[in-house]
Scaffold this active site. Structure first.
Site, PDB file in Angstrom:
ATOM      1  N   HIS A  78      98.432  -5.475  -7.198  1.00 35.16           N
ATOM      2  CA  HIS A  78      97.240  -4.641  -7.015  1.00 35.16           C
ATOM      3  C   HIS A  78      96.870  -4.570  -5.534  1.00 35.16           C
ATOM      4  O   HIS A  78      96.520  -3.499  -5.025  1.00 35.16           O
ATOM      5  CB  HIS A  78      96.071  -5.199  -7.825  1.00 35.16           C
ATOM      6  CG  HIS A  78      94.771  -4.544  -7.517  1.00 35.16           C
ATOM      7  ND1 HIS A  78      94.504  -3.218  -7.811  1.00 35.16           N
ATOM      8  CD2 HIS A  78      93.652  -5.025  -6.914  1.00 35.16           C
ATOM      9  CE1 HIS A  78      93.273  -2.921  -7.397  1.00 35.16           C
ATOM     10  NE2 HIS A  78      92.739  -4.000  -6.855  1.00 35.16           N
ATOM     11  N   ASP A  81      99.207  -2.229  -3.842  1.00 31.81           N
ATOM     12  CA  ASP A  81      98.885  -0.859  -4.221  1.00 31.81           C
ATOM     13  C   ASP A  81      97.657  -0.371  -3.446  1.00 31.81           C
ATOM     14  O   ASP A  81      97.639   0.749  -2.928  1.00 31.81           O
ATOM     15  CB  ASP A  81      98.622  -0.790  -5.728  1.00 31.81           C
ATOM     16  CG  ASP A  81      98.325   0.622  -6.196  1.00 31.81           C
ATOM     17  OD1 ASP A  81      99.109   1.541  -5.862  1.00 31.81           O
ATOM     18  OD2 ASP A  81      97.317   0.805  -6.900  1.00 31.81           O
TER      19      ASP A  81
END
Length: 120
Positions: A78, A81
């Site tokens: 995450h 990202d």
């Protein structure tokens, strides 16, 4: 289970990338007001923050390639990202500054020409 170092690195990436996003959004607001000097200053701050985030990511990946244990982490994925999304936003904002500076200069030139021609 996620090791503490990876979790801390992921959170630092998210923190710095988030700060970069705030500066990027401030730059876009400055563009709306044709304040390109402020926009560029905010983009410099955004870049400084995204570089910090990228360094943490690079160091974490380098450590894993050098043999440090590294399990898959949804949190770290995450963070990566988030980093890449905001990096893309920064690149677009940089281009927008150039586009709107050019547009603003062309518009000023046209307005000046109209003044000179007496079409106020």
């Amino acid at each position: 289970m996620l090791d503490e170092k990876t979790a801390q690195n992921a959170m630092q990436i998210i923190l710095h990338a988030g700060d970069a996003r705030v500066h990027c959004m401030n730059a876009l607001k400055a563009i709306e007001n044709s304040n390109f000097t402020e926009a560029k200053e905010e983009m410099k701050r955004a870049n400084d923050e995204i570089v910090k985030a990228h360094r943490i990511q690079t160091n974490t990946i380098s450590a894993e390639t050098q043999g440090e244990a590294g399990d898959y982490s949804v949190l770290f994925a995450h963070a990566q990202d988030t980093l890449m999304t905001i990096y893309s936003e920064i690149n677009i904002a940089k281009r927008m500054i150039k586009i709107f500076e050019t547009f603003d200069a062309r518009l000023a030139k046209l307005e000046q020409k109209e003044k000179e021609d007496g079409h106020e």
